[in-house]
Scaffold this active site. Structure first.
Site, PDB file in Angstrom:
ATOM      1  N   THR A   1       0.902  -1.310   0.034  1.00 54.06           N
ATOM      2  CA  THR A   1      -0.085  -0.155  -0.007  1.00 54.06           C
ATOM      3  C   THR A   1       0.951   1.238  -0.068  1.00 54.06           C
ATOM      4  OG1 THR A   1      -1.680  -0.818   1.186  1.00 54.06           O
ATOM      5  CG2 THR A   1      -1.664   1.395   0.946  1.00 54.06           C
TER       6      THR A   1
ATOM      7  N   PHE B   1       1.371   4.956   0.933  1.00 52.52           N
ATOM      8  CA  PHE B   1       0.893   6.028   1.843  1.00 52.52           C
ATOM      9  C   PHE B   1       1.275   7.199   1.408  1.00 52.52           C
ATOM     10  CE2 PHE B   1       0.121   2.110   4.213  1.00 52.52           C
ATOM     11  CZ  PHE B   1      -1.163   2.398   4.986  1.00 52.52           C
TER      12      PHE B   1
END
Ligand code: PEP
Ligand code: MN
Length: 675
Positions: free
Chosen positions: A277, A279
């Site tokens: 992921t 960020f």
């Protein structure tokens, strides 16, 4: 005091002296680290040199042997010293005058969530400890930073399996916060349950929607098992502990297992083992990137609605030899027919070469917002400088805009011909302002009733008008005059526009109303009385709607161009300038139409220029001759007031054309009728 006591006191003071010397030396050593950081910055070298670090520790072990010092101690000590030095260097390189070792970071969710882990990884690498500020939503995390409750926020923006997290993209677009970093975080989902629980006995799994998408295959393989949405991964772990039910499990991280005393029932539950992921890190202000630190910049841009518009914008990167690393598109919130493009590319927006490429980009886009520049891990050479070319005007254009002034004016730049030689074409619905075809805009001064605006809209469409005007928020000289129907009027105007396929333009009076008006209006009008309302100009500059900027009744053209610059400067490149008459000693007309404004503006700016003869004349007989003159002198558009029953109009009746007169006017101007 015995001799022995005295000896011990003496020895302790010797130790204190040595410790004080060690402190002084550590401080001296840190000073050298900072100097190295500056040298590395100048030489464009990364702050961390792992080989040098390992060599240094090996060397210290050897020297330690000479002094009969334990190598374990040396390794521990110098690791700590070297880590501190790296932290000091990274701070010197990236964070300016950071003084504390902790940083408050807003995250969506609780401690142990992936956002929390990612923030620890990001700031840990910079020698900072994270103090989490928990927010229930992404929007609240942004708000915490804006309000000063946190120094930064760390939010997920995309995942390798489940894709873009659109809410965060939309927040970045609207937020005044700066993007100051990003981190690719490896997400390791685990199935967590109570100690002693078994996988086959699980009947319910609590799971964040993102994790559901990323672990869909595993979840589908579970029999007789319900999947329950949960807003926070770590919190779902806590829920299991609170419930104390061995048939319930959660998908969360190993850290969450540790925090809530759960066991890992299954380690590999994600569809893909490589589950990352990304960020983003946002802060109240941009953090300057020291020269030499490789950087990435993120921007949002809007391009025209015609074939090749995106290609045209992207060609700027190609020509500037800037490497694009990401392109993502998102519908504009509240205007889903149009898309905005989110781009990441290599370079720091503060670097002259990148800045000039961004400058060039403003010539090719409708909207541009720089979200931020931040250090990136990949090292690359800085891009080379670009070059701008000007094209000479041709045909009728050459006659009515005799000479482009390309010198550098002091109060405006983005709006100047020097910045952009070619005309900017502003699109509103099917209308294109800035090209040869004259665009006719018409409608009532104020929206009064549904029948009134509908009749006017029909007349506009039938007579070949391209844009429907109508005031909903009226700037009236007297507070006792009709002030407009506000948002209720806007709904009517929008509905009437839709009925006849016409884009609408309406005036916005205050910064608070900008967002609401921009939801419905295709073009935002800034009235003459607000031409120098700089807060309002900046507010419309942050929207994605074209702006029709009227000249103040006592403003010079230079002031008009500087007012336009406020809008351009905020990112919105779609500004239409409007001459609507100025105050002079002449009293025969409401104002004096300054027709020479048209060629003067067209020589100085690439922005389209229109004329409003209605507010200039103040009486309907003069509207047609002034409109014909405006066309002759090279206006890109004309805006007039019309009314089905001008004698009973609630505002500006005397200058409003009847619907029939309007039809005669468009015929005289040679505007083709609607089919
Ligand atoms: C208008 O166009 O409705 C208007 C109020 O015009 P101005 O701002 O030019 O007076
Ligand atoms: Mn009016």
């Amino acid at each position: 005091m015995t001799d022995n006591d005295r000896d011990i006191t003496q020895i302790r003071s010797d130790i204190d002296r040595v410790d004080a010397e060690i402190m002084r030396l550590l401080a001296e050593r840190r000073g050298h680290s900072v100097r190295i950081a500056h040298e590395k910055g100048r030489a464009r070298r990364p702050s961390r040199d792992q080989i040098r670090e390992e060599d240094l520790i090996a060397d210290r072990i050897t020297v330690g042997h000479d002094h009969d010092l334990d190598s374990g101690l040396i390794v521990k000590l110098w690791r700590a010293i070297v880590n501190d030095s790296v932290r000091v260097q990274q701070e010197a390189l990236g964070r300016g005058e950071a003084d504390a070792d902790t940083i408050t970071v807003a995250i969506q969710g609780i401690e142990g969530s992936y956002s929390h882990l990612a923030s620890q990884q990001f700031f840990g690498a910079r020698g900072l400890e994270v103090e989490a500020v928990q927010a229930p939503t992404f929007a609240k995390a942004f708000e915490a930073v804006r309000a000063g409750a946190a120094e930064a926020a760390v939010l997920p923006i995309e995942n390798t399996t489940s894709g873009a997290i659109s809410e965060v993209y939309d927040l970045l677009l609207d937020s005044p916060l700066a993007l100051v970093g990003d981190i690719k975080f490896r997400v390791r989902h685990r199935l967590l349950g109570l100690e002693g629980a078994s996988l086959s006995g699980i009947r319910k799994v609590y799971c964040h929607p993102q994790a559901i998408a990323q672990c869909s295959e595993f979840l589908a393989s579970l029999r007789d098992c319900e999947v329950v949405h949960f807003s926070d991964t770590a919190l779902s772990g806590k829920q299991i502990t609170d419930l104390g039910d061995p048939s319930v499990a959660a998908i969360a991280s190993e850290d969450a297992a540790r925090m809530f005393g759960l066991s890992v029932l299954k380690a590999q539950v994600a569809n893909r083992a490589e589950n990352y992921t990304r960020f983003v890190v946002v802060a109240a202000k941009p953090i300057p990137i020291p020269e030499g630190v490789p950087a990435k910049t993120s921007v949002v841009m809007g391009v025209g609605n015609h074939p090749g518009a995106l290609m045209d914008a992207l060609s700027v990167f190609n020509e500037s030899e800037i490497q694009l690393v990401k392109l993502e598109s998102r519908p504009i919130p509240h205007n889903p027919q149009e898309e905005l493009f989110y781009l990441d590319f290599e370079g720091d927006a503060a670097d002259p070469a990148t800045a000039s490429a961004l400058d060039e980009l403003t010539r090719h886009v409708r909207f541009l917002k720089v979200l931020g520049s931040y250090p990136s891990r990949d090292l690359r050479e800085a891009p080379s400088a670009d070059r701008a070319t000007a094209t000479a005007p041709t045909g009728r254009e050459k006659l009515i805009a005799p000479k482009h002034r390309t010198d550098s004016p002091s109060g405006y730049r983005l709006g100047s011909r020097g910045h952009k030689a070619a005309n900017t074409v502003v699109e509103a619905g099917a209308a294109r302002l800035g090209e040869d075809d004259l665009v006719m805009m018409a409608g009532p001064c104020a929206v009064e009733t549904w029948d009134q605006v509908l009749d006017a809209a029909r007349a506009v469409r039938d007579a070949g008008g391209a844009v429907l005007r109508g005031g909903c928020f009226k700037p009236r000289t007297s507070p006792y005059s009709f002030q407009g129907l506000g948002f209720e009027g806007l709904d009517m105007l929008a509905e009437a526009g839709k009925t006849f396929g016409l884009p609408i333009v309406t005036e916005v009076l205050s910064p608070e109303d900008v967002e609401g008006v921009a939801r419905k209006a295709d073009v935002l009008q800034i009235g003459a009385r607000n031409m120098q309302n700089f807060t309002l100009l900046s507010a419309v500059g942050r929207t994605h709607r074209p702006v029709l900027l009227k000249r103040g009744m006592s403003s010079s053209l230079d002031e008009l161009l500087q007012a336009a610059e406020y809008i351009l400067h905020e990112g919105n490149q779609q500004v239409i300038l409007c001459e609507r008459g100025i105050r002079t000693f002449e009293t025969s007309t409401r104002n004096t139409l300054d027709l020479s404004a048209v060629p003067v503006l067209r020589s100085r700016t690439h922005l389209p220029v229109i004329v409003d003869p209605s507010h200039a004349a103040g009486q309907r007989d003069l509207v047609a001759p002034l409109a014909l003159a405006a066309q002759a002198i090279g206006a890109h558009g004309i805006m007039v007031e019309i009314h089905p029953d001008p004698d009973n109009a609630l505002s500006d009746g005397p200058q409003s054309l009847t619907l029939e007169q309007f039809s005669e006017l468009t015929a005289a101007l040679g505007i083709p009728r609607a089919r």
